[in-house]
Design a protein around this motif. Structure first.
Motif, PDB file in Angstrom:
ATOM      1  N   ASN A 196     114.774  59.192  50.457  1.00 11.83           N
ATOM      2  CA  ASN A 196     115.171  57.670  51.122  1.00 11.83           C
ATOM      3  C   ASN A 196     115.574  58.054  51.974  1.00 11.83           C
ATOM      4  O   ASN A 196     115.923  57.390  53.498  1.00 11.83           O
ATOM      5  N   LEU A 197     116.592  59.168  52.181  1.00 15.43           N
ATOM      6  CA  LEU A 197     117.564  58.768  53.772  1.00 15.43           C
ATOM      7  C   LEU A 197     116.711  59.980  54.545  1.00 15.43           C
ATOM      8  O   LEU A 197     117.308  59.660  55.725  1.00 15.43           O
ATOM      9  N   ARG A 198     116.186  61.239  53.618  1.00 11.58           N
ATOM     10  CA  ARG A 198     115.079  61.522  54.653  1.00 11.58           C
ATOM     11  C   ARG A 198     114.769  60.007  55.716  1.00 11.58           C
ATOM     12  O   ARG A 198     114.043  59.870  56.967  1.00 11.58           O
ATOM     13  N   ASP A 199     113.970  59.306  55.333  1.00 13.21           N
ATOM     14  CA  ASP A 199     112.781  58.259  55.966  1.00 13.21           C
ATOM     15  C   ASP A 199     114.471  57.399  56.558  1.00 13.21           C
ATOM     16  O   ASP A 199     113.447  57.207  57.528  1.00 13.21           O
ATOM     17  N   LYS A 200     115.485  56.904  56.647  1.00 10.26           N
ATOM     18  CA  LYS A 200     116.422  56.334  56.746  1.00 10.26           C
ATOM     19  C   LYS A 200     116.892  57.094  58.412  1.00 10.26           C
ATOM     20  O   LYS A 200     116.723  56.878  59.411  1.00 10.26           O
ATOM     21  N   ALA A 215     113.983  57.178  60.785  1.00  8.77           N
ATOM     22  CA  ALA A 215     114.092  55.670  61.743  1.00  8.77           C
ATOM     23  C   ALA A 215     115.471  55.825  62.579  1.00  8.77           C
ATOM     24  O   ALA A 215     114.975  55.194  63.546  1.00  8.77           O
ATOM     25  N   ARG A 216     116.209  56.382  62.218  1.00 10.85           N
ATOM     26  CA  ARG A 216     117.601  56.382  63.473  1.00 10.85           C
ATOM     27  C   ARG A 216     118.001  57.034  64.584  1.00 10.85           C
ATOM     28  O   ARG A 216     118.219  56.805  64.811  1.00 10.85           O
ATOM     29  N   PHE A 217     117.125  58.153  64.110  1.00  2.20           N
ATOM     30  CA  PHE A 217     117.657  59.671  64.968  1.00  2.20           C
ATOM     31  C   PHE A 217     116.320  59.870  65.598  1.00  2.20           C
ATOM     32  O   PHE A 217     115.107  60.323  65.447  1.00  2.20           O
ATOM     33  N   PRO A 245     123.954  56.508  58.776  1.00  2.29           N
ATOM     34  CA  PRO A 245     123.612  56.691  57.189  1.00  2.29           C
ATOM     35  C   PRO A 245     123.508  57.976  56.431  1.00  2.29           C
ATOM     36  O   PRO A 245     123.745  59.153  57.036  1.00  2.29           O
ATOM     37  N   TYR A 246     124.081  58.034  54.719  1.00  2.00           N
ATOM     38  CA  TYR A 246     124.473  58.629  54.204  1.00  2.00           C
ATOM     39  C   TYR A 246     123.801  58.666  52.735  1.00  2.00           C
ATOM     40  O   TYR A 246     123.450  57.841  52.574  1.00  2.00           O
ATOM     41  N   ASN A 247     123.892  59.936  52.148  1.00  2.00           N
ATOM     42  CA  ASN A 247     123.203  59.524  50.589  1.00  2.00           C
ATOM     43  C   ASN A 247     123.834  58.572  49.825  1.00  2.00           C
ATOM     44  O   ASN A 247     125.285  59.196  49.369  1.00  2.00           O
ATOM     45  N   PRO A 248     123.496  57.999  48.581  1.00  2.00           N
ATOM     46  CA  PRO A 248     124.000  56.755  48.393  1.00  2.00           C
ATOM     47  C   PRO A 248     124.737  58.094  47.411  1.00  2.00           C
ATOM     48  O   PRO A 248     125.461  56.948  46.388  1.00  2.00           O
TER      49      PRO A 248
END
Ligand code: SF4
Length: 241
Positions: free
Chosen positions: A79-83, A86-88, A189-192
């Motif tokens: 999920n973080l990879r996907d965020k 999208a972010r960078f 973003p970071y891994n929850p």
């Protein structure tokens, strides 16, 4: 730039120059020195990696960031990879062994990560890394000196004998606190899982929850064994697994 003639003195001079340099300055040197497509960042999407990606996007938009997909990463990591995608403004690339978990189970048994974690890391991480880097010149990582004794002597610029590339570690001098201050300041973003007691996050079978007060930033990785590194950052004999 040809790296085949670099001497120990060349690396020493670069490291003396970079000891007080910012990550951005080190990245500027990388992209002034190597062809863009030959300089790639590797990440497991840890907190340091997120910060380095933030700098990388500023210095070289569209640069390549690869991750080693072992097939057993946490859902939160995917999920973080996907965020981050999208972010960078970065090209996030999946690198895979080509060896399925079923094939591994058939050849080595259902739980190679328990029976022989060095072999499992070699097959699913070290070997694909070596293959991927075989036509590259520079490998950027977000390792830091404060992460573990095995990383305490890391330099900004090193020769990776195992992978035959220049390894560049722009974050070596940053501390855990520096990283989290940067993430908070820029709302990255970071891994929850970091908030749930996982200071370092790797593959699911080899990462345990240790709580939020662990002194060792890599606590929880292969916690049942003496193993501290997957071999990606070890040179050269242990990198063979
Ligand atoms: S961290 Fe564990 S599951 Fe992942 S490649 Fe290494 S031994 Fe295998």
């Amino acid at each position: 730039m040809s790296t085949t003639t670099w001497t120990d003195e060349d690396f020493a001079a670069l490291n003396a120059r970079f000891e007080s340099a910012s990550p951005r300055a080190v990245l500027n040197w990388v992209f002034d020195s190597f062809e863009t497509e030959k300089a790639v960042m590797g990440s497991g999407f840890g907190a340091s990696g997120v910060v380095l990606m933030h700098f990388l996007e500023q210095v070289q938009p569209g640069a390549t960031v690869f991750y080693l997909d072992t097939d057993v990463l946490f859902p939160e990591t995917y999920n973080l990879r996907d965020k981050l995608t999208a972010r960078f403004d970065l090209d996030i690339v999946r690198v895979h062994s080509g060896f399925s978990l079923d094939e591994q189970a058939e050849e080595y048994g259902e739980k190679l990560w328990e029976d022989d974690p060095d072999q499992c890391c070699f097959l699913r991480k070290v070997k694909p890394l070596r293959q991927y880097l075989s036509d590259k010149s520079a490998w950027l990582t977000a390792i830091r000196r404060d992460q573990s004794p095995t990383r305490a002597n890391a330099d900004h610029v090193e020769w990776s004998e195992a992978n035959e590339v220049v390894k560049v570690n722009p974050m070596v001098k940053w501390t855990e606190k520096d990283i989290w201050d940067h993430i908070d300041h820029y709302n990255l973003p970071y891994n929850p899982l970091h908030d749930e007691g996982y200071p370092s996050i790797g593959c699911m079978p080899c990462t345990e929850r240790v709580g939020n007060d662990a002194d060792d930033p890599r606590a929880g990785r292969w916690s049942d064994s003496e193993k501290k590194e997957c071999g990606l950052h070890l040179e050269p004999e242990t990198a063979e697994g």
